[in-house]
Design an enzyme around this catalytic site. Sequence first.
Site, PDB file in Angstrom:
ATOM      1  N   ARG A 294      -5.732 -13.840 -33.378  1.00 19.01           N
ATOM      2  CA  ARG A 294      -6.520 -14.288 -34.527  1.00 19.01           C
ATOM      3  C   ARG A 294      -5.650 -14.926 -35.596  1.00 19.01           C
ATOM      4  NH1 ARG A 294     -10.926  -9.259 -34.623  1.00 19.01           N
ATOM      5  NH2 ARG A 294     -12.360 -10.290 -33.171  1.00 19.01           N
ATOM      6  N   TYR A 421     -13.481 -19.415 -31.445  1.00 17.92           N
ATOM      7  CA  TYR A 421     -12.862 -18.485 -30.499  1.00 17.92           C
ATOM      8  C   TYR A 421     -12.015 -17.427 -31.195  1.00 17.92           C
ATOM      9  CZ  TYR A 421      -8.823 -21.868 -29.982  1.00 17.92           C
ATOM     10  OH  TYR A 421      -7.766 -22.721 -30.139  1.00 17.92           O
ATOM     11  N   GLU A 422     -11.709 -16.380 -30.437  1.00 17.85           N
ATOM     12  CA  GLU A 422     -11.012 -15.175 -30.928  1.00 17.85           C
ATOM     13  C   GLU A 422     -11.789 -14.480 -32.047  1.00 17.85           C
ATOM     14  OE1 GLU A 422      -8.889 -14.118 -29.086  1.00 17.85           O
ATOM     15  OE2 GLU A 422      -8.375 -15.932 -28.003  1.00 17.85           O
ATOM     16  N   GLY A 423     -13.104 -14.487 -31.936  1.00 16.55           N
ATOM     17  CA  GLY A 423     -13.961 -13.884 -32.952  1.00 16.55           C
ATOM     18  C   GLY A 423     -14.389 -14.943 -33.943  1.00 16.55           C
TER      19      GLY A 423
END
Length: 565
Positions: A294, A421-423
Amino acid sequence: MTYAAPVEQIEFILKRVISYHDVQQTGKFSEATQETTRAVLSEAGKLAEQVLAPLNRNGDLTPARLENGKLRSSPGFAEGFAAIAEGGWVGLAADPEHGGMGLPQTLNMAVAEMMASACLSLQLNPLLTQGQIEALEHHASDELKSLYLPKLNSGEWSGTMNLTEPGAGSDVGALTARAERNEDGSYRITGQKIFITWGDSDVTSNVCHAVLARLPDGAKGTRGISLFMVPKFLPDEQGDPGVANSLKVLSLEEKMGIHGSPTCVMSYEGATGWLIGEEHKGMAAMFTMMNCARLGVGVQGVGLAERALQQAVAYASERKQMGEIIAHPDVRRMLATARAEVFAARAICLACATAIDMQRASGDADHAARAAFLTPIAKAYGTDVGCRVADTGVQVHGGMGYIEETGAAQYLRDVRITPIYEGTNGIQAMDLVGRKLADGGEAAMRLLDEILDDAKAANTDHHDLAETVWQAAETLRENTLTMIERDLPERFAGAVPFLHAFARVLGAHYHLRAAMAGGPAHVALARIYMSRVLPRYAADLAEAGAGLDDLNAIADTVLAGEFPA
């Protein structure tokens, strides 16, 4: 348009704006001297400028593809990755016990920014590998560490993250991939995963998949999920790639951008895997990997913003319409605001990395809390700035920005995935107002106290700037206390604008520090930020406080455009 690595800008932030010198004073990172830092940044900048940046257009025009079930990467990517691996850049921040360099994460993120600016599609490969390295270092058995970490750190093998499944996007607990125990201590993994970045590769000799799956006795939801190492090729007795595992790439996604990065649909058909960490506790290991990624994605946003802005400035300096357009007030507004936001986002990301390093070096809970608090802000603000600045770059180019030959549109198409992406950034915001305020706001208040103290210290030399920052921080403190008093649904309704407000105030804080430590140019840029970016925090806080009632009052039919009498 050539790329110029912003080595001096990064070094200024490390030396004068954030607490990187505290990292250098720790025993763990004592070798990260100013000379070492400068050498690493300089060499990484050369790699980004001379080797990686020329590959960026190749990845866009000639995407990765599958031929007879085998992945073919974009032209030049194999050579570009070989340069990354040979330089030791993959294991820059990894534990020296398994072949890493053991340098600070702060330095690693600075390098990652330059590589992302140069060629995001290729930089995604080492980013995911670094996340897997971190997960293995914290959670894997000694046997797995000794087998996989040296290969990952050297760049001989690459790593992936396998969470998402069809129909179970951000709801990881809804996954259906299953694992069964084998008598020899290994596991059989069966299921399908989607959106797997660099799920296959011809630039490394093996691809190591970190796969979430559920054992037969695993509870429903995320609490019953385990994490497994599932390599493309099973290591032989010498630790080299042996026979092929029972997995394959079903297809590659056709995407809006990052065409050179193969985004795979993966099928695991009784594939052999080994447990990472403990059974049913896979999310803890995966979150270690995701938190690393993140911050890395926030840095990607900064990198793309820097690249897009450089090209926009170059174009505006050459394009003439009633004189060079860089002299036009509105163009100057766009470019100056973009440069101010890039500085703020870069400083926030590097400050987050510094907190991570201080926690690793000291084990101090306050540093850990600050790193945790800053991570969603760094990810969301860095990627939002990436999208805004790339969009601005297209606008500065005018009609030529919409024409693919200039390359301006590629930056916008490439960076647009980063808030997702990645949350997603919405999930980052909910994490901020949920988990990260669950301490009663202690971490937030410590950060705000620091901002207020710095503003007081700057009051003599830069009164107008300091007063502006002080007032913003004090208002944010009051609104943070109000946010803590709300229940979670009310918090979530205002989470995104609250994160925006916090990021803008943090950006002002770092601009004030730069104005105090730098010269007239930093003061001028700080004034741009204070007058044209920071004021938006007030509107953000107004929206954050609007609550949930008006959202619930809107019927789904109205959202669909139906307005019955």
